[in-house]
Scaffold this motif. Structure first.
Motif, PDB file in Angstrom:
ATOM      1  N   LEU A 117       4.451   1.058   1.916  1.00 54.97           N
ATOM      2  CA  LEU A 117       5.651   1.629   2.535  1.00 54.97           C
ATOM      3  C   LEU A 117       6.819   1.721   1.567  1.00 54.97           C
ATOM      4  O   LEU A 117       7.624   2.660   1.626  1.00 54.97           O
ATOM      5  CB  LEU A 117       6.061   0.779   3.744  1.00 54.97           C
ATOM      6  N   ARG A 118       6.926   0.749   0.650  1.00 58.03           N
ATOM      7  CA  ARG A 118       8.078   0.685  -0.242  1.00 58.03           C
ATOM      8  C   ARG A 118       7.737   1.047  -1.694  1.00 58.03           C
ATOM      9  O   ARG A 118       8.561   0.853  -2.587  1.00 58.03           O
ATOM     10  CB  ARG A 118       8.695  -0.724  -0.186  1.00 58.03           C
ATOM     11  N   ARG A 138       9.887   3.516   3.756  1.00 55.88           N
ATOM     12  CA  ARG A 138      10.072   3.356   5.199  1.00 55.88           C
ATOM     13  C   ARG A 138       9.972   1.882   5.561  1.00 55.88           C
ATOM     14  O   ARG A 138       9.331   1.100   4.853  1.00 55.88           O
ATOM     15  CB  ARG A 138       9.003   4.143   5.969  1.00 55.88           C
ATOM     16  N   GLU A 139      10.601   1.495   6.658  1.00 58.45           N
ATOM     17  CA  GLU A 139      10.601   0.101   7.092  1.00 58.45           C
ATOM     18  C   GLU A 139       9.411  -0.182   8.008  1.00 58.45           C
ATOM     19  O   GLU A 139       9.065   0.631   8.863  1.00 58.45           O
ATOM     20  CB  GLU A 139      11.912  -0.225   7.803  1.00 58.45           C
ATOM     21  N   LEU A 199       0.854   3.889  10.648  1.00 60.53           N
ATOM     22  CA  LEU A 199       0.149   3.042   9.684  1.00 60.53           C
ATOM     23  C   LEU A 199      -1.044   2.441  10.403  1.00 60.53           C
ATOM     24  O   LEU A 199      -0.911   1.982  11.547  1.00 60.53           O
ATOM     25  CB  LEU A 199       1.084   1.950   9.163  1.00 60.53           C
ATOM     26  N   ILE A 200      -2.205   2.456   9.771  1.00 65.17           N
ATOM     27  CA  ILE A 200      -3.416   1.897  10.377  1.00 65.17           C
ATOM     28  C   ILE A 200      -4.005   0.860   9.440  1.00 65.17           C
ATOM     29  O   ILE A 200      -4.108   1.076   8.233  1.00 65.17           O
ATOM     30  CB  ILE A 200      -4.456   3.002  10.668  1.00 65.17           C
ATOM     31  N   THR A 201      -4.391  -0.279  10.006  1.00 63.43           N
ATOM     32  CA  THR A 201      -5.012  -1.337   9.222  1.00 63.43           C
ATOM     33  C   THR A 201      -6.386  -1.634   9.813  1.00 63.43           C
ATOM     34  O   THR A 201      -6.537  -1.802  11.029  1.00 63.43           O
ATOM     35  CB  THR A 201      -4.106  -2.598   9.179  1.00 63.43           C
ATOM     36  N   LEU A 223       0.433   9.397   7.165  1.00 67.69           N
ATOM     37  CA  LEU A 223      -0.138   8.120   7.597  1.00 67.69           C
ATOM     38  C   LEU A 223      -0.462   7.225   6.395  1.00 67.69           C
ATOM     39  O   LEU A 223      -0.931   7.691   5.365  1.00 67.69           O
ATOM     40  CB  LEU A 223      -1.432   8.369   8.375  1.00 67.69           C
ATOM     41  N   ILE A 224      -0.210   5.931   6.562  1.00 66.47           N
ATOM     42  CA  ILE A 224      -0.605   4.934   5.565  1.00 66.47           C
ATOM     43  C   ILE A 224      -1.809   4.185   6.112  1.00 66.47           C
ATOM     44  O   ILE A 224      -1.807   3.729   7.260  1.00 66.47           O
ATOM     45  CB  ILE A 224       0.548   3.977   5.251  1.00 66.47           C
ATOM     46  N   LEU A 225      -2.847   4.068   5.282  1.00 65.76           N
ATOM     47  CA  LEU A 225      -4.085   3.403   5.688  1.00 65.76           C
ATOM     48  C   LEU A 225      -4.306   2.173   4.824  1.00 65.76           C
ATOM     49  O   LEU A 225      -4.232   2.239   3.596  1.00 65.76           O
ATOM     50  CB  LEU A 225      -5.258   4.367   5.537  1.00 65.76           C
ATOM     51  N   VAL A 226      -4.584   1.034   5.487  1.00 60.59           N
ATOM     52  CA  VAL A 226      -4.820  -0.241   4.802  1.00 60.59           C
ATOM     53  C   VAL A 226      -6.220  -0.727   5.165  1.00 60.59           C
ATOM     54  O   VAL A 226      -6.616  -0.709   6.339  1.00 60.59           O
ATOM     55  CB  VAL A 226      -3.761  -1.287   5.210  1.00 60.59           C
TER      56      VAL A 226
END
Length: 318
Positions: A117-118, A138-139, A199-201, A223-226
């Motif tokens: 995110l950062r 983004r926070e 965001l998906i983990t 989208l951020i994927l972890v």
């Protein structure tokens, strides 16, 4: 003095002297190779009464080479590398260490979220190259986070996200909706989670592909994927394509297909370095997790050798 074979590299490598604990109980700990190569391991297996096994394979051939073996304690949670049927036929109970590294992996998952995110890894690389320009992130508290797999680790992630103020969605085919609600998440089906989350983990078991080209077509842009679970949960080529065309904002993982041989992974391409963060299976590598896994595995071995039932059986106690 009985022999306990330990083939996990980090056994008794934390704050606790587990080798001393075994010795006090009348047993000697003998070290063996983590890769479990049978030629090298066979002489050690021949004398072993207990085996604290790392991630290498535990096959019927291994068990045949251990005529005195009374218990296999998997140092970790996954038992896919253990031939459980062969152990059952031979009357050898198998144990594991459920929950021992759950907090460590949950911490790491949240760390990867923040890194993505950062732009933390990319920022470090750019500063070292003399580039102090700023990328706006983004926070975490403003994100809707989807958790795929709501076992111990997924629930630990949800607890941590509560402190940030994130909206938390979760899906798990093995848990009823009221359990998800009780433990801090909104129940949702898998396809809707992919359409709804920022965001998906991933915390699901391996052996399935949950993120492929079709599913990536449904996500919110950016989208951020972890992924701190298993590499086969994702189609790495499809992820690389989605990163390049902007559908996926970032990918952060603690594993890749092939792992140490993963230099050919499409996710390690130079042009994706600013959007991909990969760590080398260090999610479970904390002193506390090492102590937990070591204590649980040793205690189960000592219990069986003393004629008691282990606390964490995977196969039936015979």
């Amino acid at each position: 003095m009985g022999v306990i074979l330990a083939t996990s590299r980090s056994f008794s490598d934390g704050d606790l002297d587990l080798v001393g604990r075994a010795r006090a109980a009348g047993h000697e700990v003998v070290r063996g190779p983590a890769h479990h190569g049978l030629a090298e391991l066979a002489p050690l297996l021949a004398a072993a009464e207990g085996w604290i096994a790392g991630t290498g394979p535990v096959t019927d051939e291994h068990l045949a080479a251990a005529p005195n073996l009374r218990v296999v304690a998997r140092y970790g949670v996954g038992t896919e590398a253990v031939d459980l049927d062969a152990a059952l036929r031979r009357g050898i109970p198998v144990t594991n260490t459920p929950g021992a590294n759950a907090d460590a992996v949950a911490d790491h998952a949240v760390g990867l979220m923040l890194a993505a995110l950062r732009f933390i890894p990319d920022g470090d690389r750019r500063v070292r190259a003399g580039d102090w320009s700023v990328r706006r992130g983004r926070e975490l508290g403003a994100a809707t986070v989807g958790i795929v797999g709501f076992g111990r680790i997924g629930q630990g992630v949800a607890r941590r996200l509560g402190g940030f103020g994130s909206r938390v969605l979760a899906t798990d085919p093995f848990l009823p909706a009221d359990v998800l609600v009780e433990r801090g998440a909104e129940p949702i089906d898998l396809d809707e989670l992919f359409r709804s989350a920022d965001l998906i983990t991933l915390h699901a078991p391996g052996g399935q592909t949950l993120v492929d080209a079709a599913r990536l077509d449904s996500i919110r842009p950016g989208l951020i994927l972890v992924n701190t679970a298993r590499p086969d949960l994702v189609d790495e080529a499809a992820i690389a394509d989605a990163l390049r065309d902007g559908r996926l904002g970032a990918y952060a993982a603690d594993t890749l297909n092939g792992d140490t041989a993963a230099s050919a992974s499409p996710l390690l391409a130079d042009d994706l370095a600013d959007r991909v963060t990969v760590t080398p299976h260090l999610g479970a590598q904390t002193t506390q997790a090492v102590d937990n896994m070591g204590s649980m595995s040793l205690d189960d071995v000592l219990a069986v050798l003393a004629g008691r039932s282990p606390a964490h059986p995977v196969s039936p106690r015979l």
